[in-house]
Design a protein around this motif. Structure first.
Motif, PDB file in Angstrom:
ATOM      1  N   GLN A 199       0.824  -1.198   0.000  1.00  0.00           N
ATOM      2  CA  GLN A 199       0.000   0.000   0.000  1.00  0.00           C
ATOM      3  C   GLN A 199       0.864   1.256   0.000  1.00  0.00           C
ATOM      4  N   TYR A 200       0.316   2.291  -0.626  1.00  0.00           N
ATOM      5  CA  TYR A 200       0.949   3.618  -0.670  1.00  0.00           C
ATOM      6  C   TYR A 200       2.358   3.569  -1.287  1.00  0.00           C
ATOM      7  N   ASN A 201       2.564   2.672  -2.223  1.00  0.00           N
ATOM      8  CA  ASN A 201       3.842   2.610  -2.912  1.00  0.00           C
ATOM      9  C   ASN A 201       3.779   3.398  -4.218  1.00  0.00           C
ATOM     10  N   GLU A 202       4.935   3.881  -4.663  1.00  0.00           N
ATOM     11  CA  GLU A 202       5.026   4.616  -5.924  1.00  0.00           C
ATOM     12  C   GLU A 202       5.823   3.783  -6.912  1.00  0.00           C
ATOM     13  N   LEU A 203       5.217   3.548  -8.071  1.00  0.00           N
ATOM     14  CA  LEU A 203       5.836   2.691  -9.083  1.00  0.00           C
ATOM     15  C   LEU A 203       5.628   3.333 -10.448  1.00  0.00           C
ATOM     16  N   THR A 204       6.663   3.974 -10.951  1.00  0.00           N
ATOM     17  CA  THR A 204       6.603   4.619 -12.258  1.00  0.00           C
ATOM     18  C   THR A 204       7.832   4.224 -13.071  1.00  0.00           C
ATOM     19  N   ASP A 205       7.702   4.349 -14.391  1.00  0.00           N
ATOM     20  CA  ASP A 205       8.811   4.077 -15.312  1.00  0.00           C
ATOM     21  C   ASP A 205       9.352   2.666 -15.161  1.00  0.00           C
ATOM     22  N   CYS A 206       8.461   1.697 -14.945  1.00  0.00           N
ATOM     23  CA  CYS A 206       8.836   0.286 -14.888  1.00  0.00           C
ATOM     24  C   CYS A 206       8.215  -0.446 -16.080  1.00  0.00           C
ATOM     25  N   THR A 207       8.703  -1.649 -16.345  1.00  0.00           N
ATOM     26  CA  THR A 207       7.986  -2.486 -17.298  1.00  0.00           C
ATOM     27  C   THR A 207       6.620  -2.846 -16.716  1.00  0.00           C
ATOM     28  N   THR A 208       6.624  -3.341 -15.484  1.00  0.00           N
ATOM     29  CA  THR A 208       5.382  -3.577 -14.760  1.00  0.00           C
ATOM     30  C   THR A 208       5.523  -2.972 -13.369  1.00  0.00           C
ATOM     31  N   GLY A 209       4.545  -2.168 -12.992  1.00  0.00           N
ATOM     32  CA  GLY A 209       4.619  -1.540 -11.681  1.00  0.00           C
ATOM     33  C   GLY A 209       4.588  -2.560 -10.562  1.00  0.00           C
ATOM     34  N   ILE A 210       3.482  -3.321 -10.470  1.00  0.00           N
ATOM     35  CA  ILE A 210       3.350  -4.391  -9.479  1.00  0.00           C
ATOM     36  C   ILE A 210       2.948  -5.661 -10.203  1.00  0.00           C
ATOM     37  N   THR A 211       3.690  -6.727  -9.957  1.00  0.00           N
ATOM     38  CA  THR A 211       3.381  -8.039 -10.514  1.00  0.00           C
ATOM     39  C   THR A 211       3.053  -8.993  -9.379  1.00  0.00           C
ATOM     40  N   VAL A 212       1.888  -9.642  -9.480  1.00  0.00           N
ATOM     41  CA  VAL A 212       1.507 -10.691  -8.531  1.00  0.00           C
ATOM     42  C   VAL A 212       1.303 -11.961  -9.351  1.00  0.00           C
ATOM     43  N   ILE A 213       2.048 -13.002  -9.014  1.00  0.00           N
ATOM     44  CA  ILE A 213       1.995 -14.217  -9.815  1.00  0.00           C
ATOM     45  C   ILE A 213       1.954 -15.434  -8.896  1.00  0.00           C
TER      46      ILE A 213
END
Length: 622
Positions: A199-213
């Motif tokens: 929560q409340y994380n910043e994810l920019t300029d990535c291939t994938t911001g958050i990956t859940v697998i």
């Protein structure tokens, strides 16, 4: 072998040492060595580890440089250690913690773990650690977590790493909060994990911001996942949640679901994604609720899956289609969504889609009976030849209070009136109140009391209220507040004027009239001119008004003050005093200067009030 080694040695301080270019480790803390302070040491260019701690706990490693080693700092089978403000750069691994099956409780705070060959920070089989405000840049992975339970990672900066900002595999019951994981190929990667919250994380300029697998019950809340290729990707991830997040401006998808059964996407901003705001494939029982899905190519694209539900979403200004249901999906449900400004609001090529009660900006029918529902169906483009038989003519949504209801105070004995106001995109239908014994509410939202409101014993009366407003589409908004019935009015005491009589005569009385809605008791004190209290009277009331009468006969010649204090049930006080002068038979008045007497009586009255307040305080104390 070690430049410095502590074995079964506790409560030492090792500070400002240079342990450089050793054949093994710079500093080793082994055995039962606890509560040692390692401060501002330089342990660099060793073939082993800068600092090695094994089988011990409660050590403090603070400041210093631990670089160009195999591991900068290595904790093995340890507990309750603190590593803070250390520089661990240009190692294979910056900080390594592992093999703590019973709970490690280590804290890593304010460390710089950058430019390491593999990972900045690694936790393997280490549980209940705290990682706070660490800087992990230009590693293979910023933070790497494996086979670990209940770890908290917060306020870390994990940027410009070769593979991952934060990588978690086989992690359970852990929190990732307020981290910046931008400018990595993968911002946060969660794999084979369960019950993790990010929560409340910043994810920019990535291939994938958050990956859940291949993970279950992962909650992603209040994250910023913008300007990536994909904002959020969930694959093989049942029972996940994406809540209150911004998934916008991504080159492919805002949210991508693949075999993410029972995943819920709620209250997210999903805009300006180049392929689709939400892309759903092989996913059953997905829920999209209260999202703003605007200005994408496709708003929502359902490629395959069953029983996916879209409800109360704003689907607006999407370039191709608001919602595209491909040929494979079965039993897709669309309820109470708003479709406006899309090139094509919806396309349904699916099987047995159920589309009801949506607002369509291109609906051309009428609502002759004014029930808020169009009289003719709205046809949906696509091979399914579907239609919405109950198109809405007003925008759906919950009512909103113009001013939020707040606790209210009404004076005891007064009528209570509270005028509430709410707006809605559709007409309001009904107001309801839960306490119908004491209150009623009109169709205009005006609350009034239907019986007299009362006080508690010596305290304001409390009346909790729950009020609900509902519009014609049965959307409701409910608020709670409390009405306090208070008595803040002081009793009124009206007495006679000062008077005098001749000593020995009779039939002299004082009469006061006291009025108040909650009269309770009175106190009368008689003072001589020298301040001595001569007499006292105490009485109670049994009505809202009353006369208090006392005889002044039998006084010796002199000047007297009769002071009355009247108290109501709320501890409000009213008072009055009368000066009685008794003269000798045939002689002069026996008086002292009036100013001096009143000054003394004033002091006595203040003292009496203080005593009363003390008694009140004692009565109110538990």
């Amino acid at each position: 072998v070690y430049a410095i080694c502590l074995i079964d040695s506790s409560q030492n301080e090792l500070s400002n040492n240079d342990c450089i270019s050793g054949s093994m480790d710079g500093i080793a803390v082994l055995g039962l060595s606890e509560a040692n302070d390692l401060l501002n040491n330089t342990c660099s260019s060793n073939l082993g580890f800068g600092v090695y701690v094994n089988g011990t706990g409660s050590n403090n490693i603070e400041d210093g440089v631990y670089s160009y080693n195999m591991y900068g700092i290595y904790l093995d089978l340890t507990f309750s250690n603190v590593i803070s403000s250390c520089t661990c750069e240009f190692n294979d691994i910056g900080i390594m913690i592992m093999n703590d099956y019973e709970g490690a409780f280590n804290e890593l705070i304010d460390n710089d773990c950058s430019h390491n060959l593999d990972q900045g920070i690694v936790l393997v089989e280490s549980h209940e650690n705290i990682l706070d405000n660490n800087y992990c840049m230009d590693n293979g992975a910023g933070i790497y977590i494996s086979q670990a339970l209940s770890n908290d990672m917060m306020n870390n900066t994990c940027i410009v790493n070769a593979l991952y900002g934060i990588y978690m595999v086989e992690g359970y019951y852990s929190w990732l909060s307020d981290n910046n994981c931008s400018d990595n190929p993968n911002g946060i990667w969660i794999e084979h994990s369960n019950s993790v919250t990010a929560q409340y994380n910043e994810l920019t300029d990535c291939t994938t911001g958050i990956t859940v697998i291949d993970s279950s019950s992962v909650t992603l809340s209040d994250n910023i996942c913008t300007e990536n290729d994909i904002g959020v990707s969930m694959t093989g991830a049942p029972y996940g949640q994406v809540l209150n997040s911004n998934c916008s401006g991504n080159a492919q998808y805002g949210v991508y679901l693949n075999a993410a059964t029972n995943t819920r996407i709620e209250n997210c901003m999903i805009s300006d994604n180049s392929i689709a705001g939400v892309y759903i494939v092989n996913t059953d029982d997905g829920r999209l609720f209260l999202n703003s899905i605007v200005e994408n190519w496709y708003g929502v694209f359902i490629e395959s899956g069953t029983y996916n539900v879209l409800s109360e979403n704003e689907i607006k200004d999407n370039t191709d289609t608001g919602v595209h249901i491909d040929s494979a999906p079965v039993d897709s449900y669309l309820f109470y969504n708003i479709f406006t400004g899309n090139f094509r609001n919806a396309l349904d090529d699916g099987i047995t889609s159920l589309i009801r009660y949506n607002y369509w900006s291109n609906y051309t029918g009428v609502d002759a009976d004014s029930n808020g529902i169009g009289d003719t169906p709205h046809n949906i483009t696509g091979a399914a030849s579907n239609a919405d038989p109950y198109p809405l003519v007003y925008l759906p949504g919950t009512p909103v209070f113009v001013l939020e209801p707040t606790d209210q105070i009404v004076e005891f004995g007064d009528d209570f009136i509270y005028d509430l106001d709410a707006t809605s995109s559709s007409p309001l239908k009904e107001w309801r109140i839960d306490d119908t014994v004491h209150f009623s509410i009109s169709n205009e939202g005006v609350i009034t009391n239907i019986v007299s409101l009362d006080l508690e014993m010596y305290e304001p009366g409390e009346y909790p209220i729950q009020v609900t407003v509902e519009n014609i589409y049965n959307f409701t908004t409910t608020r709670t507040f409390t009405v306090f019935c208070a008595d803040t009015v002081f009793p009124i005491v009206i007495g006679p004027a000062d008077y005098s009589y001749v000593e020995g005569t009779t039939g002299h009385t004082l009469r006061w009239n006291a009025t108040d809605l909650t009269l309770e008791s009175y106190y009368i004190d008689v003072y001589r001119q020298d301040g001595y209290r001569l007499r006292s009277y105490i009485g109670e009331f049994n009505s809202t008004s009353g006369f208090i009468e006392v005889s002044t006969d039998g006084l010796a010649a002199g000047t007297y003050n009769f002071t009355i204090i009247v108290q109501d049930r709320a501890y409000n006080h009213g008072f009055d005093y009368v000066i009685i002068t008794v003269t000798e038979p045939g002689g002069p008045h026996y008086t002292i200067p009036l100013e001096a007497f009143l000054l003394g009586i004033g002091a006595i009255t203040v003292s009496l009030i203080v005593v009363i307040l003390f008694v009140v305080f004692k009565r109110r104390s538990p």
